[in-house]
Design a protein around this motif. Structure first.
Motif, PDB file in Angstrom:
ATOM      1  N   ALA A   1       1.028  -1.217   0.019  1.00 48.32           N
ATOM      2  CA  ALA A   1      -0.085   0.201  -0.094  1.00 48.32           C
ATOM      3  C   ALA A   1       0.814   1.169  -0.056  1.00 48.32           C
ATOM      4  CB  ALA A   1      -0.949  -0.025   1.105  1.00 48.32           C
ATOM      5  N   ASP A   2       0.232   2.218  -0.059  1.00 47.05           N
ATOM      6  CA  ASP A   2       1.225   3.719  -0.125  1.00 47.05           C
ATOM      7  C   ASP A   2       0.776   4.832   0.868  1.00 47.05           C
ATOM      8  OD1 ASP A   2       3.042   3.291  -2.465  1.00 47.05           O
ATOM      9  OD2 ASP A   2       1.426   1.985  -2.868  1.00 47.05           O
ATOM     10  N   ALA A   3      -0.169   4.469   1.831  1.00 49.68           N
ATOM     11  CA  ALA A   3      -0.678   5.521   2.735  1.00 49.68           C
ATOM     12  C   ALA A   3      -0.904   4.575   4.234  1.00 49.68           C
ATOM     13  CB  ALA A   3      -1.514   6.042   2.393  1.00 49.68           C
ATOM     14  N   LEU A   4      -0.737   5.385   5.236  1.00 47.69           N
ATOM     15  CA  LEU A   4      -1.042   4.738   6.539  1.00 47.69           C
ATOM     16  C   LEU A   4      -1.553   5.721   7.423  1.00 47.69           C
ATOM     17  CD1 LEU A   4       2.870   4.216   7.187  1.00 47.69           C
ATOM     18  CD2 LEU A   4       1.327   2.216   7.370  1.00 47.69           C
ATOM     19  N   VAL A   5      -2.480   5.511   7.987  1.00 45.44           N
ATOM     20  CA  VAL A   5      -3.313   6.258   8.949  1.00 45.44           C
ATOM     21  C   VAL A   5      -3.496   5.551  10.459  1.00 45.44           C
ATOM     22  CG1 VAL A   5      -4.823   7.386   7.093  1.00 45.44           C
ATOM     23  CG2 VAL A   5      -5.648   5.544   8.514  1.00 45.44           C
ATOM     24  N   THR A   6      -3.647   6.427  11.600  1.00 45.81           N
ATOM     25  CA  THR A   6      -3.690   5.930  12.776  1.00 45.81           C
ATOM     26  C   THR A   6      -4.086   6.757  13.825  1.00 45.81           C
ATOM     27  OG1 THR A   6      -2.924   4.147  14.561  1.00 45.81           O
ATOM     28  CG2 THR A   6      -1.532   6.171  13.850  1.00 45.81           C
ATOM     29  N   ASP A   7      -4.912   6.476  14.800  1.00 49.00           N
ATOM     30  CA  ASP A   7      -5.237   7.269  15.911  1.00 49.00           C
ATOM     31  C   ASP A   7      -4.829   6.706  17.333  1.00 49.00           C
ATOM     32  OD1 ASP A   7      -6.836   4.847  16.483  1.00 49.00           O
ATOM     33  OD2 ASP A   7      -8.533   5.999  16.705  1.00 49.00           O
ATOM     34  N   ARG A   8      -3.781   5.848  17.103  1.00 38.82           N
ATOM     35  CA  ARG A   8      -2.970   5.248  18.206  1.00 38.82           C
ATOM     36  C   ARG A   8      -1.778   5.848  18.418  1.00 38.82           C
ATOM     37  NH1 ARG A   8      -5.850   0.049  18.695  1.00 38.82           N
ATOM     38  NH2 ARG A   8      -7.789   0.643  17.776  1.00 38.82           N
ATOM     39  N   PRO A   9      -1.203   6.154  19.773  1.00 38.12           N
ATOM     40  CA  PRO A   9      -0.057   6.575  20.237  1.00 38.12           C
ATOM     41  C   PRO A   9       0.986   5.635  20.012  1.00 38.12           C
ATOM     42  CG  PRO A   9      -1.363   6.475  22.156  1.00 38.12           C
ATOM     43  CD  PRO A   9      -2.432   5.929  20.966  1.00 38.12           C
ATOM     44  N   GLY A  10       2.232   5.922  19.941  1.00 37.36           N
ATOM     45  CA  GLY A  10       3.413   4.968  19.981  1.00 37.36           C
ATOM     46  C   GLY A  10       3.615   4.449  18.583  1.00 37.36           C
ATOM     47  N   PHE A  11       3.026   4.987  17.506  1.00 36.96           N
ATOM     48  CA  PHE A  11       3.499   4.528  16.249  1.00 36.96           C
ATOM     49  C   PHE A  11       4.241   5.670  15.547  1.00 36.96           C
ATOM     50  CE2 PHE A  11      -0.153   1.767  16.529  1.00 36.96           C
ATOM     51  CZ  PHE A  11       0.609   0.446  16.842  1.00 36.96           C
ATOM     52  N   ALA A  12       5.417   5.398  14.730  1.00 35.54           N
ATOM     53  CA  ALA A  12       5.877   6.390  13.784  1.00 35.54           C
ATOM     54  C   ALA A  12       5.688   6.045  12.623  1.00 35.54           C
ATOM     55  CB  ALA A  12       7.458   6.234  14.041  1.00 35.54           C
ATOM     56  N   LEU A  13       4.716   6.619  11.841  1.00 42.04           N
ATOM     57  CA  LEU A  13       4.164   6.111  10.417  1.00 42.04           C
ATOM     58  C   LEU A  13       5.308   6.694   9.593  1.00 42.04           C
ATOM     59  CD1 LEU A  13       0.385   6.933  10.480  1.00 42.04           C
ATOM     60  CD2 LEU A  13       1.648   5.220  11.262  1.00 42.04           C
ATOM     61  N   GLY A  14       5.810   5.806   8.633  1.00 42.71           N
ATOM     62  CA  GLY A  14       7.001   6.089   7.906  1.00 42.71           C
ATOM     63  C   GLY A  14       6.594   5.906   6.404  1.00 42.71           C
ATOM     64  N   ILE A  15       6.962   7.067   5.626  1.00 46.05           N
ATOM     65  CA  ILE A  15       7.028   6.726   4.042  1.00 46.05           C
ATOM     66  C   ILE A  15       8.159   6.959   3.451  1.00 46.05           C
ATOM     67  CG2 ILE A  15       5.956   7.833   2.036  1.00 46.05           C
ATOM     68  CD1 ILE A  15       3.963   6.207   3.423  1.00 46.05           C
ATOM     69  N   LEU A  16       8.451   6.087   2.653  1.00 41.19           N
ATOM     70  CA  LEU A  16       9.853   6.145   2.048  1.00 41.19           C
ATOM     71  C   LEU A  16       9.868   6.755   0.713  1.00 41.19           C
ATOM     72  CD1 LEU A  16      10.546   4.279   4.346  1.00 41.19           C
ATOM     73  CD2 LEU A  16      12.008   2.814   2.876  1.00 41.19           C
ATOM     74  N   THR A  17      10.667   7.636   0.434  1.00 43.40           N
ATOM     75  CA  THR A  17      10.700   8.225  -0.834  1.00 43.40           C
ATOM     76  C   THR A  17      12.271   8.464  -1.712  1.00 43.40           C
ATOM     77  OG1 THR A  17      10.734  10.484  -0.142  1.00 43.40           O
ATOM     78  CG2 THR A  17       8.547   9.762  -0.479  1.00 43.40           C
ATOM     79  N   ALA A  18      12.286   8.753  -2.992  1.00 47.71           N
ATOM     80  CA  ALA A  18      13.540   9.292  -3.538  1.00 47.71           C
ATOM     81  C   ALA A  18      13.317   9.901  -4.857  1.00 47.71           C
ATOM     82  CB  ALA A  18      14.362   7.851  -3.793  1.00 47.71           C
ATOM     83  N   ASP A  19      12.390  10.795  -4.699  1.00 48.64           N
ATOM     84  CA  ASP A  19      11.750  11.746  -5.701  1.00 48.64           C
ATOM     85  C   ASP A  19      10.339  12.017  -5.598  1.00 48.64           C
ATOM     86  OD1 ASP A  19      14.297  12.685  -6.632  1.00 48.64           O
ATOM     87  OD2 ASP A  19      14.147  11.171  -8.402  1.00 48.64           O
TER      88      ASP A  19
ATOM     89  N   GLY B   1      19.408   5.299  -2.487  1.00 46.42           N
ATOM     90  CA  GLY B   1      18.961   5.531  -1.149  1.00 46.42           C
ATOM     91  C   GLY B   1      17.635   6.105  -1.116  1.00 46.42           C
ATOM     92  N   ARG B   2      16.937   5.898  -0.117  1.00 48.66           N
ATOM     93  CA  ARG B   2      15.597   6.344   0.363  1.00 48.66           C
ATOM     94  C   ARG B   2      15.572   7.131   1.546  1.00 48.66           C
ATOM     95  NH1 ARG B   2      16.637   1.635  -2.959  1.00 48.66           N
ATOM     96  NH2 ARG B   2      14.767   0.756  -3.758  1.00 48.66           N
ATOM     97  N   GLN B   3      15.057   8.281   1.500  1.00 55.19           N
ATOM     98  CA  GLN B   3      14.855   9.000   2.706  1.00 55.19           C
ATOM     99  C   GLN B   3      13.400   8.636   3.208  1.00 55.19           C
ATOM    100  OE1 GLN B   3      16.384  11.684   0.292  1.00 55.19           O
ATOM    101  NE2 GLN B   3      14.697  11.720  -0.871  1.00 55.19           N
ATOM    102  N   ILE B   4      13.048   9.233   4.428  1.00 53.35           N
ATOM    103  CA  ILE B   4      11.719   8.728   5.196  1.00 53.35           C
ATOM    104  C   ILE B   4      11.174  10.087   5.441  1.00 53.35           C
ATOM    105  CG2 ILE B   4      12.962   8.390   7.415  1.00 53.35           C
ATOM    106  CD1 ILE B   4      10.991   5.756   7.581  1.00 53.35           C
TER     107      ILE B   4
END
Length: 253
Positions: free
Chosen positions: A90-108, A245-248
């Motif tokens: 998938a390509d998107a994340l959502v949450t209402d819970r604390p304690g998660f770091a939602l991460g998306i990787l990109t390189a352009d 490489g990919r950044q986040i």
């Protein structure tokens, strides 16, 4: 302490977040810096350490949650952490819970971070051209609404991505966007014969505004043009490099 650069958006002030580049990591060679790409050919231990450093720079102690990104419009609701090997396609994340770091990787591609502070709902989306035209940002908003967010309260920030000056595309690419909506031609500038320069950031911002997001912050940072600060797939391709490489981009509660 680690030298990790976390670029913050004013629109997301008060929410733990950051658009990270390549500064402050342990990788070397083509991947020098903070490469977090599990799909890269970088040393796995270096990638794991870079991912740890990224989370520590944004939300220390959080569980990092990332996806197997496929340039889709699909959004996943995160209620519990999942193993790296079980990352959803998938390509998107959502949450209402604390304690998660939602991460998306990109390189352009464009990383987009979302928050409805009042509802305590956050989101993160990977918007390359395929996901952007397919509606990945719309899917993210809809998934956030399922958790109680309201799109007139949601704010969004678009992080470092390839800029129009660096993003040459052909006639077929323009035709695809024009077929979806003739007004999309405004996101293309004239280039060399038979080519155009595409403004991905402006297109994503337009999609967000059209969907009812009132506050959209575009960071205006070009991944292609700044090799010291960001990874870039297109730059690596133009340099005939065998990998990149990919950044986040990270957001959490």
């Amino acid at each position: 302490m680690s030298g990790v650069e976390a670029i913050r958006a004013q629109a997301l002030a008060g929410v733990a977040h950051g658009f990270l580049g390549r500064r402050g990591g342990v990788s070397g060679g083509l991947h020098a810096g903070l490469n977090v790409g599990l799909g890269s050919e970088d040393d796995r231990e270096a990638v794991a350490e870079n991912r740890r450093r990224a989370v520590a720079a944004v939300l220390p102690g959080a569980d990092l949650v990332t996806l197997y990104q496929v340039h889709s419009a699909d959004a996943v609701t995160v209620l519990a952490p999942f193993e790296e090997r079980l990352r959803p396609r998938a390509d998107a994340l959502v949450t209402d819970r604390p304690g998660f770091a939602l991460g998306i990787l990109t390189a352009d591609c464009a990383p987009v971070l979302f928050a409805d502070r009042d509802a305590g709902v956050i989101g993160a989306a990977h918007a390359g051209w395929k996901g952007a035209i397919a509606g990945v940002t719309d899917s993210t908003l809809a998934a956030m609404e399922q958790l109680g967010a309201r799109r007139d309260r949601i704010v969004a920030a678009i992080g470092p991505c390839i800029a129009r000056a660096s993003y040459e595309v052909d006639e077929g690419f323009l035709a695809r966007f024009a077929a979806a909506d003739p007004e999309n031609e405004r996101f293309f500038a004239a280039g060399r014969p038979g080519h155009h320069q595409f403004d991905l950031e402006a297109y994503v911002a337009h999609r967000l505004a059209a969907a009812g997001v009132r506050t959209v912050e575009a960071m205006g940072l070009d991944t292609y043009a700044d090799p010291e600060r960001f990874f870039s797939y297109r730059r690596a391709t133009h340099r005939h490099e065998p990998d990149y490489g990919r950044q986040i981009a990270l957001i959490g509660l």
